[in-house]
Design a protein around this motif. Sequence first.
Motif, PDB file in Angstrom:
ATOM      1  N   THR A   1       0.784  -1.244  -0.080  1.00 50.32           N
ATOM      2  CA  THR A   1      -0.031   0.087   0.113  1.00 50.32           C
ATOM      3  C   THR A   1       0.742   1.143   0.081  1.00 50.32           C
ATOM      4  OG1 THR A   1      -1.807   0.717   1.152  1.00 50.32           O
ATOM      5  CG2 THR A   1      -0.215   0.431   2.350  1.00 50.32           C
ATOM      6  N   ASP A   2       0.470   2.275  -0.528  1.00 52.48           N
ATOM      7  CA  ASP A   2       1.150   3.609  -0.829  1.00 52.48           C
ATOM      8  C   ASP A   2       1.907   3.882   0.351  1.00 52.48           C
ATOM      9  OD1 ASP A   2      -0.585   5.031  -3.401  1.00 52.48           O
ATOM     10  OD2 ASP A   2       0.781   3.365  -3.483  1.00 52.48           O
ATOM     11  N   SER A   3       1.222   3.915   1.367  1.00 49.17           N
ATOM     12  CA  SER A   3       1.730   4.717   2.832  1.00 49.17           C
ATOM     13  C   SER A   3       2.925   3.860   3.390  1.00 49.17           C
ATOM     14  CB  SER A   3       0.583   4.623   3.950  1.00 49.17           C
ATOM     15  OG  SER A   3       0.019   3.498   4.178  1.00 49.17           O
ATOM     16  N   VAL A   4       3.128   2.738   2.996  1.00 42.55           N
ATOM     17  CA  VAL A   4       4.478   2.111   3.714  1.00 42.55           C
ATOM     18  C   VAL A   4       5.373   1.843   2.423  1.00 42.55           C
ATOM     19  CG1 VAL A   4       2.880   0.817   5.152  1.00 42.55           C
ATOM     20  CG2 VAL A   4       3.515  -0.452   3.105  1.00 42.55           C
ATOM     21  N   LYS A   5       5.272   2.121   1.533  1.00 44.14           N
ATOM     22  CA  LYS A   5       6.326   1.814   0.359  1.00 44.14           C
ATOM     23  C   LYS A   5       7.314   2.745   0.657  1.00 44.14           C
ATOM     24  CE  LYS A   5       3.461   1.217  -3.838  1.00 44.14           C
ATOM     25  NZ  LYS A   5       2.676   1.769  -5.075  1.00 44.14           N
ATOM     26  N   GLY A   6       8.780   1.703   0.570  1.00 39.25           N
ATOM     27  CA  GLY A   6       9.909   2.499   0.910  1.00 39.25           C
ATOM     28  C   GLY A   6      10.352   2.258   2.544  1.00 39.25           C
ATOM     29  N   ARG A   7       9.321   2.020   3.304  1.00 43.84           N
ATOM     30  CA  ARG A   7       9.590   1.573   4.771  1.00 43.84           C
ATOM     31  C   ARG A   7       9.339   0.334   5.424  1.00 43.84           C
ATOM     32  NH1 ARG A   7       6.598   4.132   8.235  1.00 43.84           N
ATOM     33  NH2 ARG A   7       4.299   4.327   7.058  1.00 43.84           N
ATOM     34  N   PHE A   8       8.671  -0.275   4.408  1.00 40.81           N
ATOM     35  CA  PHE A   8       8.186  -1.676   5.149  1.00 40.81           C
ATOM     36  C   PHE A   8       8.442  -2.625   3.912  1.00 40.81           C
ATOM     37  CE2 PHE A   8       4.212  -0.788   7.962  1.00 40.81           C
ATOM     38  CZ  PHE A   8       4.940  -0.053   8.536  1.00 40.81           C
ATOM     39  N   THR A   9       9.088  -3.777   4.310  1.00 45.05           N
ATOM     40  CA  THR A   9       9.457  -5.076   3.181  1.00 45.05           C
ATOM     41  C   THR A   9       8.894  -6.263   3.855  1.00 45.05           C
ATOM     42  OG1 THR A   9      11.473  -3.823   3.088  1.00 45.05           O
ATOM     43  CG2 THR A   9      11.309  -6.011   2.158  1.00 45.05           C
ATOM     44  N   ILE A  10       8.209  -7.033   2.841  1.00 51.49           N
ATOM     45  CA  ILE A  10       7.632  -8.368   3.343  1.00 51.49           C
ATOM     46  C   ILE A  10       8.616  -9.354   2.656  1.00 51.49           C
ATOM     47  CG2 ILE A  10       6.234  -8.420   1.352  1.00 51.49           C
ATOM     48  CD1 ILE A  10       3.937  -9.748   3.057  1.00 51.49           C
ATOM     49  N   SER A  11       8.915 -10.351   3.384  1.00 50.96           N
ATOM     50  CA  SER A  11       9.577 -11.420   2.766  1.00 50.96           C
ATOM     51  C   SER A  11       8.914 -12.959   3.399  1.00 50.96           C
ATOM     52  CB  SER A  11      10.954 -11.388   3.134  1.00 50.96           C
ATOM     53  OG  SER A  11      11.286 -11.402   4.617  1.00 50.96           O
ATOM     54  N   ARG A  12       9.541 -13.813   2.999  1.00 53.05           N
ATOM     55  CA  ARG A  12       9.074 -15.217   3.449  1.00 53.05           C
ATOM     56  C   ARG A  12      10.342 -16.202   3.232  1.00 53.05           C
ATOM     57  NH1 ARG A  12       3.995 -16.746   0.181  1.00 53.05           N
ATOM     58  NH2 ARG A  12       4.166 -18.765   1.317  1.00 53.05           N
ATOM     59  N   ASP A  13       9.999 -17.250   4.199  1.00 51.81           N
ATOM     60  CA  ASP A  13      11.041 -18.509   4.077  1.00 51.81           C
ATOM     61  C   ASP A  13      10.208 -19.715   4.036  1.00 51.81           C
ATOM     62  OD1 ASP A  13      12.811 -20.261   4.458  1.00 51.81           O
ATOM     63  OD2 ASP A  13      14.059 -19.122   5.896  1.00 51.81           O
ATOM     64  N   ASN A  14       9.939 -20.104   2.916  1.00 46.07           N
ATOM     65  CA  ASN A  14       9.097 -21.420   2.870  1.00 46.07           C
ATOM     66  C   ASN A  14       9.616 -22.446   3.588  1.00 46.07           C
ATOM     67  OD1 ASN A  14       7.197 -19.780   1.417  1.00 46.07           O
ATOM     68  ND2 ASN A  14       7.806 -20.392  -0.493  1.00 46.07           N
ATOM     69  N   GLY A  15      11.002 -22.598   3.460  1.00 44.63           N
ATOM     70  CA  GLY A  15      11.643 -23.685   4.327  1.00 44.63           C
ATOM     71  C   GLY A  15      11.272 -23.539   5.784  1.00 44.63           C
ATOM     72  N   LYS A  16      11.034 -22.258   6.289  1.00 44.36           N
ATOM     73  CA  LYS A  16      10.709 -22.272   7.775  1.00 44.36           C
ATOM     74  C   LYS A  16       9.430 -22.028   8.068  1.00 44.36           C
ATOM     75  CE  LYS A  16      15.289 -20.413   9.212  1.00 44.36           C
ATOM     76  NZ  LYS A  16      16.039 -19.377   9.865  1.00 44.36           N
ATOM     77  N   ASN A  17       8.608 -22.033   6.924  1.00 43.86           N
ATOM     78  CA  ASN A  17       6.952 -21.715   6.975  1.00 43.86           C
ATOM     79  C   ASN A  17       6.785 -20.431   7.850  1.00 43.86           C
ATOM     80  OD1 ASN A  17       6.678 -24.075   5.895  1.00 43.86           O
ATOM     81  ND2 ASN A  17       5.686 -25.248   7.559  1.00 43.86           N
ATOM     82  N   THR A  18       7.656 -19.390   7.408  1.00 47.97           N
ATOM     83  CA  THR A  18       7.381 -18.240   8.151  1.00 47.97           C
ATOM     84  C   THR A  18       7.378 -17.003   7.125  1.00 47.97           C
ATOM     85  OG1 THR A  18       8.579 -19.131  10.011  1.00 47.97           O
ATOM     86  CG2 THR A  18       8.478 -16.587   9.712  1.00 47.97           C
TER      87      THR A  18
END
Length: 123
Positions: free
Chosen positions: A61-78
């Motif tokens: 969403t625009d309000s978090v661009k450049g500040r928040f980062t999403i990621s995932r580790d499928n090996g850790k189910n997280t």
Amino acid sequence: QVHLVESGGGLVQAGGSLRLSCAASGRAFSSYAMGWFRQAPGKEREFVVSIGQSGDSAYYTDSVKGRFTISRDNGKNTAYLQMNSLKPEDTAAYYCAAGASFRNRAVAQYNYWGQGTQVTVSS
């Protein structure tokens, strides 16, 4: 069925950082897109960011661009949400959710939800 548990919330000063985690158990984590939503007191739950099953695609969403980062580790189910340069208006309960597509941004489009973790940003 997917069971989701968030952690990592807390109290932080404006400009600070937090990293939220969303641990999944149950059916194949890697088959779901993951989203983060937030809900401030008296407000509706709103979309923040989502990530595709492989982790290659995301939508912010625009309000978090450049500040928040999403990621995932499928090996850790997280799944993770790195939040930098936090602002008082980021204060909310944060929820992770599992759904079919990272392009989905509506609450109703996500099938499974965690219990939420509180993030409070002081000015």
